[in-house]
Design an enzyme around this catalytic site. Structure first.
Site, PDB file in Angstrom:
ATOM      1  N   LYS A 149      40.861  51.635  42.491  1.00 34.00           N
ATOM      2  CA  LYS A 149      41.562  51.455  43.642  1.00 34.00           C
ATOM      3  C   LYS A 149      42.447  52.701  43.917  1.00 34.00           C
ATOM      4  CE  LYS A 149      40.488  46.914  43.022  1.00 34.00           C
ATOM      5  NZ  LYS A 149      39.774  46.296  41.867  1.00 34.00           N
ATOM      6  N   TRP A 157      44.311  36.769  37.861  1.00 32.50           N
ATOM      7  CA  TRP A 157      42.986  37.044  38.618  1.00 32.50           C
ATOM      8  C   TRP A 157      41.925  36.461  37.777  1.00 32.50           C
ATOM      9  CZ3 TRP A 157      40.022  41.446  35.449  1.00 32.50           C
ATOM     10  CH2 TRP A 157      38.713  41.790  36.178  1.00 32.50           C
ATOM     11  N   ASP A 179      48.343  44.687  32.624  1.00 32.36           N
ATOM     12  CA  ASP A 179      46.985  44.760  33.402  1.00 32.36           C
ATOM     13  C   ASP A 179      47.335  45.797  34.565  1.00 32.36           C
ATOM     14  OD1 ASP A 179      44.712  45.031  34.874  1.00 32.36           O
ATOM     15  OD2 ASP A 179      44.425  42.934  35.273  1.00 32.36           O
TER      16      ASP A 179
END
Length: 405
Positions: A251, A134, A215
């Protein structure tokens, strides 16, 4: 009048932001932005989960709720339930009171608080992240005062995991180094290790004395099953070692704008956990002092109520299944056009993103000719597609590959 800010230099180009801005400024009515990591409905709109609306209505009707400051570490019930969600109902670490969880500003804020803590208290200042990873990971850790190195992750030849390279690079890391691992639905590649591969990764991390920092941005959003998507984390926690976990509810609950997440630190003893908790509070206090209440209250309401929790898992699986369906539709559309190459990686990958294999020249050409925008490394958000935009994307990919091989 002279300006005291006249010596400020323009920021270097951010490739992700530049794509977003280019799409924003494109007047074409059928432009398509596939760069942002956000779920969209079949109508191309952001989705507010029904269970979230129910929770908000319940909170609005509760006249005992106020708008006072939360404690520095956030809403207590939220922290307890967040830890349970990622670690499992029967976690020995939780039972032994050696887990520290604090509410943070989504996954990004959780990573930053963890990075600041490690920069201050961990002797080894190097952090290894996947190549690629990311785009915000290097910034977060570098600005916290840590030194970023990379380990191999993606194999462009197979468009799959470079597992041997990953093991070799992690195994060569200095003792005590921090290793960032994405627990599921890897961003940007959509490629995850198998459980057997995770076990080999765990063995190397522990044998080398490395510190895993997970993460976890997509729990339940990858496979549709919350427990399945947490298996990699629980594998590391079960061995009794230390572990950092950044969670996000952006999300899996669609709470992008609420900025709600948690940092969980699994320690080796209750005494260590007590000390760690006291020091984490000193990281947060000068940073933002107190986290926001609304998002934490929504998450807590849903996780505490068994009926709401069940409704959430059903909606969550619906989102995950729809993403899987979009992958299949895109793969079939590319195949139907006779596009050169093997595109099976589209359906082998998992989660919100897909690494298409398109190069920067092809990506820029697609933006110019087809008004389709994605990051220059060829990453697209599968979660942003629908049945109308899949053919549009497949046409553009076919044209780009055949004209700009």
């Amino acid at each position: 009048m002279s300006s005291i800010l006249s010596n400020v230099l323009p920021a270097p180009e951010d490739h992700v932001l530049s794509v977003i801005f280019a799409c924003r400024d494109d007047p074409c009515p059928v432009k398509l932005n596939l760069s942002a990591g956000a779920y969209r409905t079949e109508e191309g709109k952001p989705l507010v989960l029904e269970v979230v609306r129910k929770a908000e209505q319940q909170l609005a009707n509760d006249l005992s709720c106020d708008k006072g400051y939360l404690p520095i570490d956030g809403l207590a019930d939220f922290n307890k339930l967040s830890a349970k969600l990622i670690l499992g109902d029967d976690s020995h670490a939780v039972e032994e009171n050696r887990v520290v969880t604090i509410q943070c500003l989504s996954g990004t804020g959780s990573l930053r608080v963890g990075a600041e803590f490690l920069a201050k208290h961990h002797q080894q200042r190097v952090v290894f992240v996947p190549n690629p990873t990311w785009g915000n990971h290097p910034f977060i850790f570098t600005l916290a005062g840590l030194y970023v190195e990379y380990f191999r992750y993606y194999d462009p030849q197979t468009r799959g995991l470079d597992f041997e390279g990953m093991l070799e690079d992690i195994g060569a890391a200095p003792s005590g180094a921090i290793v960032v691992l994405q627990s599921c639905a890897h961003n940007p590649t959509g490629i995850d290790p198998t459980l057997e591969q995770w076990e080999k990764i765990r063995q190397i991390v522990r044998s080398k004395g490395l510190l895993p920092f997970f993460d976890t941005a997509y729990q339940g959003f990858a496979s549709g099953n919350l427990d399945s998507d947490a298996q990699s984390v629980r594998m590391f926690v079960a061995d009794g070692g230390e572990c950092f976990i950044a969670q996000s509810f952006a999300k899996n609950m669609g709470l992008y704008g609420e900025r709600i997440g948690a940092l969980t630190i699994v320690c080796t003893s209750q005494d260590v956990a007590r000390k760690v908790h006291s020091q984490v509070l000193l990281v947060v206090r000068p940073m933002y002092l107190s986290p926001p209440m609304h998002g934490a209250s929504i998450v807590t309401t849903i996780l505490k109520n068994s009926d709401m929790y069940k409704d959430w898992t059903i909606e969550l699986k619906g989102m995950a299944d729809r993403i899987i369906s979009m992958r299949q539709q895109l793969y079939e559309a590319i195949q139907a056009r006779g596009t050169p190459g093997d595109w099976s990686h589209i359906i082998k990958q998992i989660g919100m993103f897909s690494f298409t294999g398109l190069n920067e020249k092809q990506v820029r050409w697609m933006a110019k000719e087809y008004h389709i925008y994605m990051t220059y490394d060829g990453r697209i958000s599968i979660a942003s597609l629908n049945s109308k935009t899949v053919p549009q994307l497949a046409d553009a990919i076919h044209a780009a590959v055949t004209r700009l091989a």
